[in-house]
Design a protein around this motif. Structure first.
Motif, PDB file in Angstrom:
ATOM      1  N   PHE A 116      18.489  30.297  52.279  1.00  0.00           N
ATOM      2  CA  PHE A 116      18.452  31.039  51.018  1.00  0.00           C
ATOM      3  C   PHE A 116      18.348  30.062  49.848  1.00  0.00           C
ATOM      4  O   PHE A 116      19.119  30.128  48.898  1.00  0.00           O
ATOM      5  CB  PHE A 116      19.715  31.906  50.881  1.00  0.00           C
ATOM      6  N   GLU A 117      17.371  29.162  49.912  1.00  0.00           N
ATOM      7  CA  GLU A 117      17.254  28.081  48.936  1.00  0.00           C
ATOM      8  C   GLU A 117      16.513  28.492  47.662  1.00  0.00           C
ATOM      9  O   GLU A 117      16.066  27.655  46.896  1.00  0.00           O
ATOM     10  CB  GLU A 117      16.559  26.866  49.569  1.00  0.00           C
ATOM     11  N   ASP A 118      16.377  29.791  47.399  1.00  0.00           N
ATOM     12  CA  ASP A 118      15.588  30.269  46.261  1.00  0.00           C
ATOM     13  C   ASP A 118      16.074  29.716  44.921  1.00  0.00           C
ATOM     14  O   ASP A 118      15.271  29.361  44.066  1.00  0.00           O
ATOM     15  CB  ASP A 118      15.595  31.797  46.206  1.00  0.00           C
ATOM     16  N   GLU A 119      17.403  29.647  44.716  1.00  0.00           N
ATOM     17  CA  GLU A 119      17.921  29.147  43.429  1.00  0.00           C
ATOM     18  C   GLU A 119      17.577  27.681  43.233  1.00  0.00           C
ATOM     19  O   GLU A 119      17.236  27.266  42.132  1.00  0.00           O
ATOM     20  CB  GLU A 119      19.432  29.343  43.330  1.00  0.00           C
ATOM     21  N   THR A 120      17.666  26.886  44.286  1.00  0.00           N
ATOM     22  CA  THR A 120      17.313  25.472  44.178  1.00  0.00           C
ATOM     23  C   THR A 120      15.841  25.321  43.830  1.00  0.00           C
ATOM     24  O   THR A 120      15.477  24.524  42.962  1.00  0.00           O
ATOM     25  CB  THR A 120      17.634  24.727  45.489  1.00  0.00           C
ATOM     26  N   VAL A 121      14.994  26.092  44.486  1.00  0.00           N
ATOM     27  CA  VAL A 121      13.550  26.023  44.207  1.00  0.00           C
ATOM     28  C   VAL A 121      13.266  26.449  42.774  1.00  0.00           C
ATOM     29  O   VAL A 121      12.432  25.840  42.084  1.00  0.00           O
ATOM     30  CB  VAL A 121      12.765  26.875  45.223  1.00  0.00           C
ATOM     31  N   ALA A 122      13.958  27.463  42.265  1.00  0.00           N
ATOM     32  CA  ALA A 122      13.757  27.903  40.880  1.00  0.00           C
ATOM     33  C   ALA A 122      14.117  26.789  39.899  1.00  0.00           C
ATOM     34  O   ALA A 122      13.418  26.585  38.897  1.00  0.00           O
ATOM     35  CB  ALA A 122      14.588  29.148  40.597  1.00  0.00           C
ATOM     36  N   VAL A 123      15.193  26.047  40.175  1.00  0.00           N
ATOM     37  CA  VAL A 123      15.584  24.928  39.317  1.00  0.00           C
ATOM     38  C   VAL A 123      14.502  23.847  39.350  1.00  0.00           C
ATOM     39  O   VAL A 123      14.132  23.287  38.315  1.00  0.00           O
ATOM     40  CB  VAL A 123      16.953  24.351  39.748  1.00  0.00           C
ATOM     41  N   ILE A 124      13.977  23.557  40.536  1.00  0.00           N
ATOM     42  CA  ILE A 124      12.914  22.549  40.674  1.00  0.00           C
ATOM     43  C   ILE A 124      11.675  22.978  39.904  1.00  0.00           C
ATOM     44  O   ILE A 124      11.070  22.185  39.179  1.00  0.00           O
ATOM     45  CB  ILE A 124      12.589  22.303  42.162  1.00  0.00           C
ATOM     46  N   LYS A 125      11.288  24.253  40.037  1.00  0.00           N
ATOM     47  CA  LYS A 125      10.095  24.751  39.327  1.00  0.00           C
ATOM     48  C   LYS A 125      10.267  24.645  37.820  1.00  0.00           C
ATOM     49  O   LYS A 125       9.344  24.250  37.112  1.00  0.00           O
ATOM     50  CB  LYS A 125       9.803  26.194  39.733  1.00  0.00           C
ATOM     51  N   ALA A 162       0.706   8.388  47.578  1.00  0.00           N
ATOM     52  CA  ALA A 162       1.662   9.482  47.363  1.00  0.00           C
ATOM     53  C   ALA A 162       3.033   9.031  47.867  1.00  0.00           C
ATOM     54  O   ALA A 162       3.138   8.219  48.778  1.00  0.00           O
ATOM     55  CB  ALA A 162       1.207  10.726  48.100  1.00  0.00           C
ATOM     56  N   LEU A 163       4.080   9.570  47.287  1.00  0.00           N
ATOM     57  CA  LEU A 163       5.440   9.229  47.662  1.00  0.00           C
ATOM     58  C   LEU A 163       6.153  10.493  48.130  1.00  0.00           C
ATOM     59  O   LEU A 163       6.065  11.533  47.490  1.00  0.00           O
ATOM     60  CB  LEU A 163       6.182   8.646  46.449  1.00  0.00           C
ATOM     61  N   MET A 164       6.857  10.390  49.248  1.00  0.00           N
ATOM     62  CA  MET A 164       7.608  11.535  49.746  1.00  0.00           C
ATOM     63  C   MET A 164       9.094  11.266  49.578  1.00  0.00           C
ATOM     64  O   MET A 164       9.610  10.255  50.019  1.00  0.00           O
ATOM     65  CB  MET A 164       7.317  11.766  51.232  1.00  0.00           C
ATOM     66  N   LEU A 165       9.783  12.199  48.911  1.00  0.00           N
ATOM     67  CA  LEU A 165      11.236  12.156  48.790  1.00  0.00           C
ATOM     68  C   LEU A 165      11.769  13.291  49.640  1.00  0.00           C
ATOM     69  O   LEU A 165      11.460  14.453  49.400  1.00  0.00           O
ATOM     70  CB  LEU A 165      11.676  12.342  47.332  1.00  0.00           C
ATOM     71  N   ASP A 166      12.543  12.960  50.639  1.00  0.00           N
ATOM     72  CA  ASP A 166      13.048  13.962  51.571  1.00  0.00           C
ATOM     73  C   ASP A 166      14.525  14.191  51.298  1.00  0.00           C
ATOM     74  O   ASP A 166      15.329  13.270  51.399  1.00  0.00           O
ATOM     75  CB  ASP A 166      12.831  13.469  53.003  1.00  0.00           C
ATOM     76  N   ALA A 167      14.884  15.415  50.916  1.00  0.00           N
ATOM     77  CA  ALA A 167      16.278  15.736  50.609  1.00  0.00           C
ATOM     78  C   ALA A 167      16.551  17.192  50.969  1.00  0.00           C
ATOM     79  O   ALA A 167      15.631  18.001  51.043  1.00  0.00           O
ATOM     80  CB  ALA A 167      16.561  15.504  49.134  1.00  0.00           C
ATOM     81  N   HIS A 168      17.806  17.504  51.189  1.00  0.00           N
ATOM     82  CA  HIS A 168      18.196  18.880  51.484  1.00  0.00           C
ATOM     83  C   HIS A 168      18.459  19.628  50.184  1.00  0.00           C
ATOM     84  O   HIS A 168      19.113  19.123  49.292  1.00  0.00           O
ATOM     85  CB  HIS A 168      19.456  18.916  52.353  1.00  0.00           C
ATOM     86  N   GLY A 169      17.970  20.865  50.120  1.00  0.00           N
ATOM     87  CA  GLY A 169      18.213  21.712  48.958  1.00  0.00           C
ATOM     88  C   GLY A 169      19.237  22.785  49.255  1.00  0.00           C
ATOM     89  O   GLY A 169      19.512  23.630  48.415  1.00  0.00           O
ATOM     90  N   LEU A 213       8.604  26.471  55.856  1.00  0.00           N
ATOM     91  CA  LEU A 213       9.902  25.888  56.200  1.00  0.00           C
ATOM     92  C   LEU A 213      10.823  25.784  54.984  1.00  0.00           C
ATOM     93  O   LEU A 213      11.856  25.129  55.043  1.00  0.00           O
ATOM     94  CB  LEU A 213       9.708  24.495  56.810  1.00  0.00           C
ATOM     95  N   MET A 214      10.464  26.432  53.876  1.00  0.00           N
ATOM     96  CA  MET A 214      11.224  26.383  52.619  1.00  0.00           C
ATOM     97  C   MET A 214      11.220  24.990  52.006  1.00  0.00           C
ATOM     98  O   MET A 214      12.140  24.620  51.277  1.00  0.00           O
ATOM     99  CB  MET A 214      12.665  26.885  52.810  1.00  0.00           C
ATOM    100  N   ASP A 215      10.198  24.188  52.307  1.00  0.00           N
ATOM    101  CA  ASP A 215      10.045  22.886  51.668  1.00  0.00           C
ATOM    102  C   ASP A 215       9.384  23.097  50.315  1.00  0.00           C
ATOM    103  O   ASP A 215       8.407  23.839  50.203  1.00  0.00           O
ATOM    104  CB  ASP A 215       9.154  21.958  52.502  1.00  0.00           C
ATOM    105  N   ALA A 216       9.908  22.453  49.276  1.00  0.00           N
ATOM    106  CA  ALA A 216       9.294  22.482  47.950  1.00  0.00           C
ATOM    107  C   ALA A 216       8.376  21.271  47.848  1.00  0.00           C
ATOM    108  O   ALA A 216       8.827  20.134  47.923  1.00  0.00           O
ATOM    109  CB  ALA A 216      10.364  22.451  46.861  1.00  0.00           C
ATOM    110  N   LEU A 217       7.092  21.517  47.700  1.00  0.00           N
ATOM    111  CA  LEU A 217       6.101  20.449  47.587  1.00  0.00           C
ATOM    112  C   LEU A 217       5.679  20.354  46.127  1.00  0.00           C
ATOM    113  O   LEU A 217       5.198  21.326  45.544  1.00  0.00           O
ATOM    114  CB  LEU A 217       4.901  20.747  48.486  1.00  0.00           C
ATOM    115  N   ILE A 218       5.867  19.184  45.534  1.00  0.00           N
ATOM    116  CA  ILE A 218       5.613  18.975  44.108  1.00  0.00           C
ATOM    117  C   ILE A 218       4.313  18.200  43.956  1.00  0.00           C
ATOM    118  O   ILE A 218       4.172  17.099  44.498  1.00  0.00           O
ATOM    119  CB  ILE A 218       6.780  18.218  43.447  1.00  0.00           C
ATOM    120  N   TYR A 219       3.355  18.782  43.223  1.00  0.00           N
ATOM    121  CA  TYR A 219       2.051  18.177  42.995  1.00  0.00           C
ATOM    122  C   TYR A 219       1.901  17.886  41.506  1.00  0.00           C
ATOM    123  O   TYR A 219       1.709  18.817  40.710  1.00  0.00           O
ATOM    124  CB  TYR A 219       0.926  19.125  43.432  1.00  0.00           C
ATOM    125  N   PRO A 220       1.984  16.602  41.086  1.00  0.00           N
ATOM    126  CA  PRO A 220       1.763  16.285  39.669  1.00  0.00           C
ATOM    127  C   PRO A 220       0.382  16.763  39.232  1.00  0.00           C
ATOM    128  O   PRO A 220      -0.601  16.634  39.980  1.00  0.00           O
ATOM    129  CB  PRO A 220       1.864  14.759  39.616  1.00  0.00           C
TER     130      PRO A 220
END
Length: 156
Positions: free
Chosen positions: A10-19, A49-56, A33-40
């Motif tokens: 239920f990571e919706d709130e974390t994704v909203a903060v990221i967006k 490209a750089l990948m930062l892997d963290a739990h939300g 998989l509920m991964d947030a992929l950020i594209y500058p």
């Protein structure tokens, strides 16, 4: 991001903060998989490209049952020692999407059956009517828990 309430699955709130954080300079897309992929927005593909892997997500559980006295049974998403969870303030997400405070309690021995007492295990419960505020306890009126249903999420 650390104040977003997002138990596993239920990571919706974390994704909203990221967006919100990325608005203006990056696009945020979700995969299955509920991964947030950020594209500058100015990314041309010409630089590495750089990948930062963290739990939300965070420690959470789900309401399993609601008892007549408005305490609730719950199922943990992760396994924790009952001694760590007892007395912990938690947030319960109501069916309207609001977060309300509750406290994790232990079923009192005089409410246990002989079999429960003999097993030596303690059943943890959620009490929505009472949560700790500093040293005191605030009691909510009966009926407050009616907005919570089995299957609703809980976070520490």
């Amino acid at each position: 991001m650390s104040s977003a309430k997002s138990p596993s699955g239920f990571e919706d709130e974390t994704v909203a903060v990221i967006k919100e954080f990325c608005s203006g300079w990056a696009d945020v897309k979700m995969n299955s998989l509920m991964d947030a992929l950020i594209y500058p927005k100015d990314f041309s593909g010409m630089k590495p490209a750089l990948m930062l892997d963290a739990h939300g997500d965070e420690v959470g559980s789900m309401v399993r049952s609601i008892h007549s006295n408005e305490t609730m049974g719950f199922v943990e998403f992760e396994r924790f020692s009952p001694h760590v969870l007892a007395g912990q303030d938690v947030y319960v997400r109501t069916t309207e999407g609001q977060w309300v405070l509750a406290v994790i309690g232990v079923k009192l021995s005089h409410f246990m059956s002989e079999a429960e007492r003999a097993s030596g295990t303690e059943e943890l419960i959620l009490d929505l009517r009472c949560h700790l505020e500093g040293r005191g306890c605030r009691v909510l009126p009966y009926g407050h828990g009616r907005a919570v249903r089995a299957g609703d999420t809980v976070c520490l």
